[in-house]
Scaffold this motif. Structure first.
Motif, PDB file in Angstrom:
ATOM      1  N   TYR B  69      -7.152  -7.540  -3.091  1.00 42.83           N
ATOM      2  CA  TYR B  69      -6.884  -6.416  -2.186  1.00 42.83           C
ATOM      3  C   TYR B  69      -5.605  -6.648  -1.409  1.00 42.83           C
ATOM      4  O   TYR B  69      -4.773  -5.764  -1.283  1.00 42.83           O
ATOM      5  CB  TYR B  69      -8.037  -6.232  -1.189  1.00 42.83           C
ATOM      6  N   ARG B  70      -5.492  -7.872  -0.848  1.00 44.26           N
ATOM      7  CA  ARG B  70      -4.311  -8.153  -0.035  1.00 44.26           C
ATOM      8  C   ARG B  70      -3.048  -7.965  -0.856  1.00 44.26           C
ATOM      9  O   ARG B  70      -2.052  -7.418  -0.378  1.00 44.26           O
ATOM     10  CB  ARG B  70      -4.381  -9.576   0.538  1.00 44.26           C
ATOM     11  N   SER B  71      -3.095  -8.396  -2.121  1.00 47.78           N
ATOM     12  CA  SER B  71      -1.912  -8.272  -2.960  1.00 47.78           C
ATOM     13  C   SER B  71      -1.602  -6.796  -3.268  1.00 47.78           C
ATOM     14  O   SER B  71      -0.439  -6.384  -3.278  1.00 47.78           O
ATOM     15  CB  SER B  71      -2.105  -9.122  -4.228  1.00 47.78           C
ATOM     16  N   ALA B  72      -2.627  -5.975  -3.461  1.00 51.01           N
ATOM     17  CA  ALA B  72      -2.395  -4.546  -3.734  1.00 51.01           C
ATOM     18  C   ALA B  72      -1.881  -3.813  -2.490  1.00 51.01           C
ATOM     19  O   ALA B  72      -1.164  -2.815  -2.596  1.00 51.01           O
ATOM     20  CB  ALA B  72      -3.674  -3.885  -4.235  1.00 51.01           C
ATOM     21  N   LEU B  73      -2.232  -4.325  -1.321  1.00 52.18           N
ATOM     22  CA  LEU B  73      -1.837  -3.659  -0.066  1.00 52.18           C
ATOM     23  C   LEU B  73      -0.416  -4.007   0.353  1.00 52.18           C
ATOM     24  O   LEU B  73       0.212  -3.278   1.118  1.00 52.18           O
ATOM     25  CB  LEU B  73      -2.801  -4.054   1.069  1.00 52.18           C
ATOM     26  N   LEU B  83      -5.437   3.195   1.169  1.00 55.97           N
ATOM     27  CA  LEU B  83      -6.829   3.441   0.757  1.00 55.97           C
ATOM     28  C   LEU B  83      -6.923   3.598  -0.760  1.00 55.97           C
ATOM     29  O   LEU B  83      -7.804   3.042  -1.414  1.00 55.97           O
ATOM     30  CB  LEU B  83      -7.377   4.693   1.448  1.00 55.97           C
ATOM     31  N   LYS B  84      -5.977   4.354  -1.337  1.00 57.18           N
ATOM     32  CA  LYS B  84      -6.015   4.564  -2.792  1.00 57.18           C
ATOM     33  C   LYS B  84      -5.753   3.258  -3.551  1.00 57.18           C
ATOM     34  O   LYS B  84      -6.306   3.041  -4.629  1.00 57.18           O
ATOM     35  CB  LYS B  84      -4.992   5.634  -3.195  1.00 57.18           C
ATOM     36  N   ALA B  85      -4.912   2.383  -2.976  1.00 51.72           N
ATOM     37  CA  ALA B  85      -4.652   1.092  -3.619  1.00 51.72           C
ATOM     38  C   ALA B  85      -5.923   0.248  -3.656  1.00 51.72           C
ATOM     39  O   ALA B  85      -6.261  -0.376  -4.669  1.00 51.72           O
ATOM     40  CB  ALA B  85      -3.543   0.349  -2.882  1.00 51.72           C
ATOM     41  N   ILE B  86      -6.656   0.240  -2.544  1.00 55.48           N
ATOM     42  CA  ILE B  86      -7.915  -0.525  -2.489  1.00 55.48           C
ATOM     43  C   ILE B  86      -8.920   0.041  -3.481  1.00 55.48           C
ATOM     44  O   ILE B  86      -9.595  -0.697  -4.209  1.00 55.48           O
ATOM     45  CB  ILE B  86      -8.483  -0.491  -1.050  1.00 55.48           C
ATOM     46  N   ILE B  87      -9.024   1.359  -3.526  1.00 55.26           N
ATOM     47  CA  ILE B  87      -9.954   2.004  -4.466  1.00 55.26           C
ATOM     48  C   ILE B  87      -9.542   1.674  -5.908  1.00 55.26           C
ATOM     49  O   ILE B  87     -10.383   1.394  -6.760  1.00 55.26           O
ATOM     50  CB  ILE B  87      -9.985   3.531  -4.210  1.00 55.26           C
ATOM     51  N   HIS B 186     -13.427  11.295  -7.271  1.00 51.81           N
ATOM     52  CA  HIS B 186     -14.109  11.920  -6.136  1.00 51.81           C
ATOM     53  C   HIS B 186     -13.543  11.402  -4.817  1.00 51.81           C
ATOM     54  O   HIS B 186     -13.250  12.182  -3.903  1.00 51.81           O
ATOM     55  CB  HIS B 186     -15.608  11.644  -6.224  1.00 51.81           C
ATOM     56  N   LEU B 187     -13.390  10.082  -4.697  1.00 47.32           N
ATOM     57  CA  LEU B 187     -12.918   9.500  -3.432  1.00 47.32           C
ATOM     58  C   LEU B 187     -11.475   9.892  -3.150  1.00 47.32           C
ATOM     59  O   LEU B 187     -11.120  10.158  -1.997  1.00 47.32           O
ATOM     60  CB  LEU B 187     -13.066   7.971  -3.463  1.00 47.32           C
ATOM     61  N   ASN B 188     -10.647   9.946  -4.183  1.00 43.35           N
ATOM     62  CA  ASN B 188      -9.260  10.361  -3.954  1.00 43.35           C
ATOM     63  C   ASN B 188      -9.203  11.800  -3.431  1.00 43.35           C
ATOM     64  O   ASN B 188      -8.458  12.107  -2.499  1.00 43.35           O
ATOM     65  CB  ASN B 188      -8.422  10.177  -5.225  1.00 43.35           C
TER      66      ASN B 188
END
Ligand SMILES: [Mg+2]
Ligand SMILES: [Mg+2]
Lengths: 195, 195
Positions: B69-73, B83-87, B186-188
């Motif tokens: 997660y940290r790397s995607a953020l 938020l979309k990166a975490i998802i 759905h979440l996006n």
């Protein structure tokens, strides 16, 4: 019901609640003897193995949960009311489950997916029935003009199920039904946005 | 890293993958000896008990997932992109998890909630960190005008988490990532409806 059938049902009920709380791998034969008050021979009289007891106890748990849905659906004919009734029944499972330990579908899916092929297959079948139940309600609702014709019933069945199962996991982890309440509010708005 | 520290890390990695697939109760000391290739003494050299290994292996698994997660953020500053990166990172866990067996938070919550108080407490702490991460992203986004000020950050954190965790459960049960893809779509849409 004969005395033997009565004993068998009682073992299934008690084993289902044990497995749903401790898992199948986490429940030893002595745990099963303790909750049923029976000797090993008394259990093997009715079930040839712990694995066979696990499969039948899972079916018992699912049947017990399904009974609650069917009863909540009985008085509702509108598709939106039917979906909300199912969501309402499920939302009680965090605080007050028909089988102690929460949702047997969630618990057994997580335990079996990489570890127990026979139990996984049984859980897939139970999940099929559940997703089909929701999908048929949506399809009937579309046919009757109660739900927007562009709704994808498969997608909506996934979203309702995922949100409820994830929410019961979080609420049970904390012992706090707020997460389940938020999921219910979100799903009710989600469904209403597709009328 | 000394040879002893290297061995300890290797045990944690291999035990974390074993536990995440078979559960803690479902992994015997001989399973742990098999996957690590060590004798019982070699394991007890580093961990005083199977329970202590379970707690540390859980922390190891969570740290491993968090790194993703940290790397995607790192490259994202906008709250919606974050938020979309975490998802997006989470959605890969059904097919390609950093720790074999899926999401350790889901798996350990389900196994421990009624059965293992120490592990449950550790899982609550990991869930707190996760929910706080999402909530802070949302609150920062509201402060910067990227997310609608009427959004309740706690509610949105619950909905994102519940939907993803429920979807990974269904996708892993079937070995089919379609359910996870539906959850992501759905979440996006859900997040975009609150801009
Ligand atoms: Mg599993
Ligand atoms: Mg549990």
């Amino acid at each position: 019901m004969s005395k033997g059938e009565h004993t068998k049902t009682r073992i299934l009920q008690q084993a289902a609640e044990l497995f749903n709380q401790q898992g199948y791998a986490g429940s030893s034969m002595s745990d099963i003897m303790r909750v049923t008050g029976l000797q090993k021979g008394g259990i093997y009289n009715h079930f040839p193995s712990k694995d066979e007891l696990a499969l039948q106890a899972f079916d018992f748990a699912i049947a017990c949960v399904s009974k609650h849905y069917r009863s909540a659906l009985r008085s509702k004919s509108n598709a939106v009311e039917r979906l909300k009734a199912i969501i309402g029944v499920f939302s009680n499972f965090a605080d007050n489950p028909p089988i102690q330990g929460g949702c047997p579908l969630l618990n057994t899916a997580v335990e079996s997916d990489d570890a127990h092929p026979a139990l996984r297959k049984r859980t897939q079948q139970a999940m099929n029935s559940w997703l089909n139940l929701i999908r048929r309600i949506i399809e009937t609702g579309i046919a009757k003009g109660e739900i927007h014709p562009e709704v994808n019933a498969d997608e909506m069945a996934t979203i309702i199920t995922a949100t409820l199962e994830g929410a019961i996991m979080i609420s049970k982890l904390y012992g706090d039904s707020i997460h389940m309440q938020r999921a219910v509010n979100h799903l009710n708005q989600y469904i209403e946005s597709y009328l």
